[in-house]
Design a protein around this motif. Structure first.
Motif, PDB file in Angstrom:
ATOM      1  N   MET A  15      54.778   7.335  52.184  1.00 53.97           N
ATOM      2  CA  MET A  15      53.702   6.921  51.280  1.00 53.97           C
ATOM      3  C   MET A  15      53.798   7.658  49.949  1.00 53.97           C
ATOM      4  O   MET A  15      53.696   7.078  48.879  1.00 53.97           O
ATOM      5  CB  MET A  15      52.344   7.181  51.943  1.00 53.97           C
ATOM      6  CG  MET A  15      51.162   6.684  51.130  1.00 53.97           C
ATOM      7  SD  MET A  15      51.163   4.882  50.996  1.00 53.97           S
ATOM      8  CE  MET A  15      49.702   4.647  49.984  1.00 53.97           C
ATOM      9  N   VAL A  16      54.038   8.963  50.022  1.00 49.64           N
ATOM     10  CA  VAL A  16      54.175   9.770  48.823  1.00 49.64           C
ATOM     11  C   VAL A  16      55.380   9.325  48.005  1.00 49.64           C
ATOM     12  O   VAL A  16      55.333   9.239  46.772  1.00 49.64           O
ATOM     13  CB  VAL A  16      54.304  11.265  49.195  1.00 49.64           C
ATOM     14  CG1 VAL A  16      54.564  12.088  47.952  1.00 49.64           C
ATOM     15  CG2 VAL A  16      53.047  11.731  49.903  1.00 49.64           C
ATOM     16  N   LYS A  17      56.465   8.970  48.697  1.00 48.47           N
ATOM     17  CA  LYS A  17      57.674   8.529  48.014  1.00 48.47           C
ATOM     18  C   LYS A  17      57.436   7.242  47.251  1.00 48.47           C
ATOM     19  O   LYS A  17      57.897   7.065  46.128  1.00 48.47           O
ATOM     20  CB  LYS A  17      58.791   8.355  49.040  1.00 48.47           C
ATOM     21  CG  LYS A  17      60.145   8.096  48.403  1.00 48.47           C
ATOM     22  CD  LYS A  17      61.230   8.057  49.478  1.00 48.47           C
ATOM     23  CE  LYS A  17      62.599   7.838  48.847  1.00 48.47           C
ATOM     24  NZ  LYS A  17      63.665   7.801  49.857  1.00 48.47           N
ATOM     25  N   LYS A  18      56.697   6.300  47.854  1.00 45.21           N
ATOM     26  CA  LYS A  18      56.392   5.039  47.180  1.00 45.21           C
ATOM     27  C   LYS A  18      55.551   5.267  45.937  1.00 45.21           C
ATOM     28  O   LYS A  18      55.770   4.659  44.897  1.00 45.21           O
ATOM     29  CB  LYS A  18      55.656   4.103  48.149  1.00 45.21           C
ATOM     30  CG  LYS A  18      56.529   3.566  49.272  1.00 45.21           C
ATOM     31  CD  LYS A  18      55.750   2.595  50.132  1.00 45.21           C
ATOM     32  CE  LYS A  18      56.621   2.034  51.246  1.00 45.21           C
ATOM     33  NZ  LYS A  18      55.883   1.079  52.110  1.00 45.21           N
ATOM     34  N   ILE A  19      54.596   6.171  46.036  1.00 47.01           N
ATOM     35  CA  ILE A  19      53.754   6.476  44.880  1.00 47.01           C
ATOM     36  C   ILE A  19      54.594   7.072  43.754  1.00 47.01           C
ATOM     37  O   ILE A  19      54.433   6.725  42.583  1.00 47.01           O
ATOM     38  CB  ILE A  19      52.621   7.433  45.278  1.00 47.01           C
ATOM     39  CG1 ILE A  19      51.659   6.738  46.253  1.00 47.01           C
ATOM     40  CG2 ILE A  19      51.859   7.918  44.048  1.00 47.01           C
ATOM     41  CD1 ILE A  19      50.565   7.629  46.773  1.00 47.01           C
ATOM     42  N   SER A  20      55.537   7.968  44.108  1.00 48.05           N
ATOM     43  CA  SER A  20      56.389   8.582  43.101  1.00 48.05           C
ATOM     44  C   SER A  20      57.264   7.537  42.424  1.00 48.05           C
ATOM     45  O   SER A  20      57.432   7.552  41.200  1.00 48.05           O
ATOM     46  CB  SER A  20      57.262   9.665  43.747  1.00 48.05           C
ATOM     47  OG  SER A  20      56.463  10.682  44.309  1.00 48.05           O
ATOM     48  N   ILE A  21      57.821   6.609  43.197  1.00 47.22           N
ATOM     49  CA  ILE A  21      58.669   5.567  42.623  1.00 47.22           C
ATOM     50  C   ILE A  21      57.860   4.682  41.678  1.00 47.22           C
ATOM     51  O   ILE A  21      58.299   4.360  40.572  1.00 47.22           O
ATOM     52  CB  ILE A  21      59.318   4.730  43.743  1.00 47.22           C
ATOM     53  CG1 ILE A  21      60.317   5.589  44.526  1.00 47.22           C
ATOM     54  CG2 ILE A  21      60.014   3.500  43.161  1.00 47.22           C
ATOM     55  CD1 ILE A  21      60.912   4.903  45.730  1.00 47.22           C
ATOM     56  N   SER A  22      56.657   4.288  42.110  1.00 49.73           N
ATOM     57  CA  SER A  22      55.829   3.441  41.256  1.00 49.73           C
ATOM     58  C   SER A  22      55.425   4.182  39.974  1.00 49.73           C
ATOM     59  O   SER A  22      55.340   3.588  38.899  1.00 49.73           O
ATOM     60  CB  SER A  22      54.583   2.990  42.019  1.00 49.73           C
ATOM     61  OG  SER A  22      53.767   4.099  42.359  1.00 49.73           O
ATOM     62  N   LYS A  23      55.212   5.482  40.117  1.00 41.99           N
ATOM     63  CA  LYS A  23      54.857   6.274  38.938  1.00 41.99           C
ATOM     64  C   LYS A  23      56.015   6.313  37.949  1.00 41.99           C
ATOM     65  O   LYS A  23      55.826   6.140  36.740  1.00 41.99           O
ATOM     66  CB  LYS A  23      54.468   7.685  39.361  1.00 41.99           C
ATOM     67  CG  LYS A  23      54.002   8.566  38.191  1.00 41.99           C
ATOM     68  CD  LYS A  23      53.763  10.006  38.639  1.00 41.99           C
ATOM     69  CE  LYS A  23      52.628  10.070  39.651  1.00 41.99           C
ATOM     70  NZ  LYS A  23      52.327  11.494  39.999  1.00 41.99           N
ATOM     71  N   TYR A  24      57.232   6.531  38.454  1.00 45.07           N
ATOM     72  CA  TYR A  24      58.397   6.575  37.577  1.00 45.07           C
ATOM     73  C   TYR A  24      58.649   5.224  36.918  1.00 45.07           C
ATOM     74  O   TYR A  24      59.046   5.159  35.750  1.00 45.07           O
ATOM     75  CB  TYR A  24      59.635   7.023  38.368  1.00 45.07           C
ATOM     76  CG  TYR A  24      59.594   8.473  38.792  1.00 45.07           C
ATOM     77  CD1 TYR A  24      59.159   9.461  37.899  1.00 45.07           C
ATOM     78  CD2 TYR A  24      59.985   8.867  40.062  1.00 45.07           C
ATOM     79  CE1 TYR A  24      59.106  10.786  38.276  1.00 45.07           C
ATOM     80  CE2 TYR A  24      59.935  10.192  40.455  1.00 45.07           C
ATOM     81  CZ  TYR A  24      59.497  11.153  39.551  1.00 45.07           C
ATOM     82  OH  TYR A  24      59.445  12.467  39.929  1.00 45.07           O
ATOM     83  N   ILE A  25      58.426   4.147  37.675  1.00 42.98           N
ATOM     84  CA  ILE A  25      58.600   2.804  37.102  1.00 42.98           C
ATOM     85  C   ILE A  25      57.587   2.582  35.990  1.00 42.98           C
ATOM     86  O   ILE A  25      57.914   2.014  34.938  1.00 42.98           O
ATOM     87  CB  ILE A  25      58.456   1.730  38.204  1.00 42.98           C
ATOM     88  CG1 ILE A  25      59.630   1.818  39.179  1.00 42.98           C
ATOM     89  CG2 ILE A  25      58.399   0.332  37.580  1.00 42.98           C
ATOM     90  CD1 ILE A  25      59.512   0.877  40.364  1.00 42.98           C
TER      91      ILE A  25
END
Length: 281
Positions: A1-11
């Motif tokens: 879940m944390v990884k998905k949030i980080s990816i969306s943040k970077y995008i």
């Protein structure tokens, strides 16, 4: 879940940076073009920064006081924009007070009728507005720019919504103490709506400063033109790649006042995003 949030943040960051680059690069290129020699301007190829920084374009702009008096145009625009803004702030604050605190028959019907009429495109009113200005003898005068648009319904709507968030108990307490409606408006309501008035004033100043079509219609005297009408004239004087650096330098000088104004007023702009930001308790 944390990884998905980080990816969306970077995008999201990547998207925002891309939009910023798309907007900033042409602005930087325009600024640097004003410091290029004419030979470099017409040469082939794209260079973000000039080979040699040349200030002669700005010297030529400021020295030309006959065919292109840009300092006079800037002065005209400043007088027009400041006068228009001050009158706008006074009128919309007083009108907003009337639509929120005063009770009279047909108040809301009148407000929404005028609001609906304001949705018509402004270009529809160009000919009638010019006929009125001509009948008043305001062609080639600052009044043609200052007076029209003072009671913009968009600004009045914002002020009205802001004032509706002010508790009515303040009015009642003031009336018990013998305060008149104007005293309540000036001493109680006006200080509380300062943030939204500053933002409306900022929008009005920028709108007046950047207005292009209307000044081109009502001005024919070069000495009395605001900067936007003057820039159109400069396209004939400096255009066709003959003196494109001077044309770009003139455009850069034209945006400096609005840029400085926004830098100093941005905190009020952000504060007004919440229409109830100035009301506590």
């Amino acid at each position: 879940m944390v990884k998905k949030i980080s990816i969306s943040k970077y995008i999201s960051y990547l998207f925002l940076v891309s939009i910023c680059v798309i907007w900033v690069v042409p602005v930087i290129f325009g600024i640097t073009t004003s410091f290029r020699s004419q030979a470099e301007v017409v040469s082939a190829g794209f260079r973000l920064f000039p080979k040699e920084w040349d200030f002669n374009n700005y010297v030529a702009i400021l020295e030309n006081t006959s065919t292109a008096p840009i300092l006079r145009w800037l002065s005209n625009s400043l007088i027009i924009a400041v006068s228009h803004t001050l009158l706008v702030v006074f009128i919309i604050s007083l009108t907003g007070y009337g639509y929120t605190r005063l009770k009279f028959k047909g108040r809301d019907a009148l407000f929404f009728t005028l609001l609906g009429i304001s949705f018509f495109p402004g270009v529809v009113n160009l000919i009638p507005s010019y006929k009125i200005i001509e009948a008043l003898g305001w062609v080639n005068t600052a009044w043609a720019m200052i007076i029209p648009g003072l009671a913009g319904m968009g600004n009045i709507f914002l002020v009205r919504q802001f004032m509706k968030g002010i508790p009515g108990e303040l009015d009642e307490s003031a009336k018990v103490d013998g305060a008149s409606d104007f005293r309540i408006y000036y001493s109680i309501i006006l200080p509380l709506v300062k943030p939204v008035l500053i933002v409306c004033g900022l929008f009005s100043f920028i709108g007046s400063w950047n207005d292009f079509l209307w000044p081109v219609i009502v001005y024919t005297d070069v000495e009395k033109m605001p900067i936007t009408a003057g820039l159109l004239l400069l396209q004939d004087i400096y255009g066709n790649y003959r003196m494109i650096g001077q044309l770009m330098g003139s455009a850069i000088l034209a945006i400096i006042p609005t840029l400085v104004l926004f830098i100093f007023a941005q905190k009020y702009f952000l504060q007004s995003i919440n229409l109830n930001s100035g009301i506590k308790g």
